[in-house]
Design a protein around this motif. Structure first.
Motif, PDB file in Angstrom:
ATOM      1  N   SER A 110       8.482  32.514 124.395  1.00 60.99           N
ATOM      2  CA  SER A 110       8.860  33.165 125.654  1.00 60.99           C
ATOM      3  C   SER A 110       9.586  32.214 126.598  1.00 60.99           C
ATOM      4  CB  SER A 110       7.637  33.772 126.340  1.00 60.99           C
ATOM      5  OG  SER A 110       6.774  32.770 126.795  1.00 60.99           O
ATOM      6  N   ASP A 210      -3.362  30.454 115.159  1.00 64.20           N
ATOM      7  CA  ASP A 210      -3.109  31.711 115.875  1.00 64.20           C
ATOM      8  C   ASP A 210      -2.695  31.441 117.317  1.00 64.20           C
ATOM      9  OD1 ASP A 210      -3.621  33.532 113.892  1.00 64.20           O
ATOM     10  OD2 ASP A 210      -5.334  34.472 114.874  1.00 64.20           O
ATOM     11  N   ARG A 213       1.764  26.623 118.295  1.00 63.39           N
ATOM     12  CA  ARG A 213       2.968  26.563 117.453  1.00 63.39           C
ATOM     13  C   ARG A 213       2.965  25.197 116.785  1.00 63.39           C
ATOM     14  NH1 ARG A 213       5.536  30.006 121.323  1.00 63.39           N
ATOM     15  NH2 ARG A 213       6.075  31.933 120.246  1.00 63.39           N
TER      16      ARG A 213
HETATM   17  N1  UDP Z   1      -0.180  32.472 122.735  1.00 65.00           N
HETATM   18  C1  UDP Z   1      -1.413  32.961 122.369  1.00 65.00           C
HETATM   19  N2  UDP Z   1      -1.793  34.196 122.804  1.00 65.00           N
HETATM   20  C2  UDP Z   1      -1.014  34.988 123.599  1.00 65.00           C
HETATM   21  C3  UDP Z   1       0.260  34.482 123.955  1.00 65.00           C
HETATM   22  C4  UDP Z   1       0.643  33.231 123.512  1.00 65.00           C
HETATM   23  O1  UDP Z   1      -2.170  32.283 121.682  1.00 65.00           O
HETATM   24  O2  UDP Z   1      -1.420  36.092 123.967  1.00 65.00           O
HETATM   25  C5  UDP Z   1       0.241  31.142 122.306  1.00 65.00           C
HETATM   26  C6  UDP Z   1       1.394  31.179 121.329  1.00 65.00           C
HETATM   27  O3  UDP Z   1       0.914  31.178 120.002  1.00 65.00           O
HETATM   28  C7  UDP Z   1       2.134  29.918 121.641  1.00 65.00           C
HETATM   29  C8  UDP Z   1       1.864  29.653 123.118  1.00 65.00           C
HETATM   30  O4  UDP Z   1       0.713  30.436 123.442  1.00 65.00           O
HETATM   31  O5  UDP Z   1       1.598  28.839 120.882  1.00 65.00           O
HETATM   32  C9  UDP Z   1       3.013  30.038 124.016  1.00 65.00           C
HETATM   33  O6  UDP Z   1       3.384  31.345 123.722  1.00 65.00           O
HETATM   34  P1  UDP Z   1       4.637  32.081 124.400  1.00 65.00           P
HETATM   35  O7  UDP Z   1       4.412  32.162 125.883  1.00 65.00           O
HETATM   36  O8  UDP Z   1       5.876  31.442 123.937  1.00 65.00           O
HETATM   37  O9  UDP Z   1       4.503  33.583 123.934  1.00 65.00           O
HETATM   38  P2  UDP Z   1       4.942  34.289 122.588  1.00 65.00           P
HETATM   39  O10 UDP Z   1       6.334  33.854 122.262  1.00 65.00           O
HETATM   40  O11 UDP Z   1       3.909  33.877 121.599  1.00 65.00           O
HETATM   41  O12 UDP Z   1       4.832  35.760 122.956  1.00 65.00           O
END
Ligand code: UDP
Length: 265
Positions: A110, A210, A213
């Motif tokens: 994100s 889970d 990354r």
């Molecule tokens: N993540 C998570 N649970 C969530 C959202 C994100 O464990 O509900 C983790 C995700 O796996 C990543 C990090 O938080 O390692 C950042 O995630 P991001 O904000 O980029 O969101 P995403 O692309 O996973 O929707």
């Protein structure tokens, strides 16, 4: 009868406290404890995408156990007590702070999308973000102002959470680097642990592929839940690879929790 030994309660009779997307919490054997059960369910995009990946829960239970135990060992307070079996661990009951804390080292997901930064770009420094844990609202990003104004956490608790997040990130970055993995980002949750009248903020929930990354240092192969989110396949193999590299699963151990199945002729 040994009164020091907690009595075994069959799973069907245990009181279910909470069921989430990938885990179930049951009442623990003693007051102030809970049992955290890892399911095989994989969800993404606020549960719009859902699949059961047999063996994922077993791997996450083991990987999260390992990481939380290492954190306990270096004095980072967590809810983790010990693993009970293939899918369950004994944890301290905490009051969950309704925030997801994302720590980022490399642009991905994100953040890459929101700010138009190419995935894989090293960030100038580690960045901590807060998201409000609310499925109906799809976990919106919030600032410290929102958190204190709405009373989700106090300024002191935010300081404690950020200090924990930095320690966890530094430790995990080193640990994963040692096994050829780059910790791109991860999410953690915190809870309030009450000890008599004293309260401290501790790391709760899980830390596993889970919620992280994890990219192979050399090939940039994804060893995390993006394999599911992006339909790359090979999720179990990737999680097993992480477990093996961390030295927590022998070569011939089966990730499945069901054991051999009798085939009737
Ligand atoms: N993540 C998570 N649970 C969530 C959202 C994100 O464990 O509900 C983790 C995700 O796996 C990543 C990090 O938080 O390692 C950042 O995630 P991001 O904000 O980029 O969101 P995403 O692309 O996973 O929707």
């Amino acid at each position: 009868m040994d009164f020091n030994k907690p009595r075994y309660t069959p799973m069907s009779r245990r009181r279910r406290i909470y069921e989430g997307k990938a885990k179930v919490l049951y009442e623990g054997p003693e007051p102030g404890t809970l049992i955290q059960h890892f399911k095989d369910d994989a969800t993404a995009f606020n549960a719009k995408k859902h699949e059961v990946i047999e063996g994922k829960g077993v791997l996450n239970n083991r990987i999260s156990e390992y990481l939380f135990q290492r954190l306990n060992d270096i004095g980072v307070p967590t809810h983790f007590i010990r693993r009970l079996n293939m899918r369950e661990q004994l944890i301290r009951e905490v009051e969950i702070i309704p925030l997801s804390v994302a720590v980022r080292n490399v642009a991905a997901g994100s953040l890459a999308k929101r700010l138009g930064i190419e995935e894989g770009t090293q960030l100038p420094r580690s960045i901590i973000e807060f998201y409000y844990k609310n499925d109906q609202l799809s976990h919106p990003m919030v600032s410290e102002e929102h958190i204190t104004a709405f009373g989700w956490a106090t300024p002191q608790e935010i300081d404690d959470i950020m200090a924990l997040a930095i320690r966890v990130n530094d430790f995990l970055c080193g640990l994963f680097l040692g096994v050829g993995i780059r910790l791109v980002d991860f999410k953690m949750e915190c809870g309030r642990l009450w000890e008599n009248d004293l309260m401290r903020v501790v790391v709760a929930d899980e830390i596993s592929p889970d919620s992280c990354r994890l990219w192979d240092i050399k090939s940039n192969d994804k060893l995390d839940k993006d394999r599911f989110r992006r339909d790359l396949g090979g999720l179990l193999e990737a999680y097993t690879d992480v477990a093996k590299r961390l030295g927590i699963m022998s070569e011939n151990e089966r990730p499945q929790g069901t054991g051999p199945v009798l085939v009737k002729g």
